[in-house]
Scaffold this active site. Structure first.
Site, PDB file in Angstrom:
ATOM      1  N   GLY A  14      -7.080  -4.282   8.003  1.00  0.00           N
ATOM      2  CA  GLY A  14      -8.028  -3.166   8.103  1.00  0.00           C
ATOM      3  C   GLY A  14      -8.734  -3.123   9.443  1.00  0.00           C
ATOM      4  CE1 TYR A 146      -2.156  -8.393  -4.027  1.00  0.00           C
ATOM      5  CE2 TYR A 146       0.146  -9.017  -3.713  1.00  0.00           C
ATOM      6  CZ  TYR A 146      -1.021  -8.434  -3.234  1.00  0.00           C
ATOM      7  OH  TYR A 146      -1.045  -7.890  -1.973  1.00  0.00           O
TER       8      TYR A 146
END
Length: 280
Positions: A14, A146
């Site tokens: 990010g 996940y």
């Protein structure tokens, strides 16, 4: 110039996407739990707005989106990057652990998309980039929950591509392999608290050992990965999936081969399960 709204922008992928966008003269809304923790280069930039956001809190999502539009007028690109991992055999993972994972990886992503869509529909344009995973197309031992969360992200993204096309809005899921970030640190990756000894030495627990040794030695380069995500997102037409990294491409081929191996011996009988009058 576009305005990017990026969650989990204080570190890892990010952060690198945010830096790449700023380097190309775009504006960035860096949505993080604590804006004071943003790196100095982002805090000093007049192209960056740091907003406080725990993506699992709906009220904070609304506030962050309002702050972004007040500052920059619109959100052109939403990057749903915030997320975490969970290791353990499925039998070891509690309901609370699984739900907590989905709250962050799936439901927060859904709520952010809902929050930005009215503005994008009004503008008649917009791009949504969901950061999925290689685990979003291939389930592997030790990461069942996940993988389930990232399979969900991939499915949501594919459906959104069709749902939003009439409004001029595009959606892409990025499916990276392992990238040399802090993702394998305890701050981003948790392990099932309940351990079952019977799984010792089996594939589910081998994954736990791998995570401990692979941290910060992963194959993928976050700077190069962010540069490609930025380049692809800036194209007029987004692909539905961006398969990112040599390990992802390798496992994708394994998955495709496995699909054909599973389908081939049963294809004829599977096709024959239709009603006899279906061809009439």
């Amino acid at each position: 110039m576009s305005t990017w709204f990026i969650t989990g922008a204080s570190r890892g992928l990010g952060l690198q996407i945010a830096r790449t966008a700023v380097a190309h003269d775009d504006t960035v809304v860096a949505a993080v739990r604590d804006p004071a923790g943003l790196p100095d280069d982002l805090k000093r930039s007049d192209r960056v707005l740091g907003v406080r956001l725990d993506v699992t809190r709906s009220e904070e999502i609304v506030q962050a989106v309002e702050s972004a539009t007040q500052r920059f007028g619109s959100i052109d690109v939403l990057v749903n990057n915030a997320g975490r991992g969970l290791l353990g055999a499925l039998e070891e993972i509690t309901d609370a652990e699984a739900r907590s994972l989905f709250d962050l990886n799936v439901f927060a992503l859904i709520n952010l998309i809902r929050a930005v869509l009215p503005g994008m529909r009004a503008a008649g344009r917009g791009k949504i980039v969901n950061i999925g995973s290689r685990s979003g197309f291939e389930g592997e031992p030790g990461v069942s929950m996940y993988a389930a969360s990232k399979f969900a992200v991939a499915g949501i993204s594919e459906a959104l591509s069709a749902e939003l096309a009439p409004f001029g809005i595009q959606c892409m899921v990025v499916e990276p392999g392992v990238i040399r970030t802090d993702f394998l640190d305890a701050s981003s990756l948790s392990t099932a608290k309940h351990r079952i000894g019977a799984y010792n030495g089996t594939p589910a627990h081998v994954t736990l050992d791998w995570a401990g040794t692979a941290n910060h030695t992963q194959l993928g380069d976050p700077v190069k990965s962010a540069a490609l995500i930025y380049e692809v997102t800036c194209q007029d037409k987004l692909p539905g999936h961006l398969y990112l990294g040599p390990d992802t491409l390798e496992r994708l081929q394994v998955k495709l081969d496995r699909i054909e191996q599973d389908a081939a011996p049963w294809r004829e009988k599977s096709a024959a399960t239709a009603h006899d009058d279906a061809a009439a």
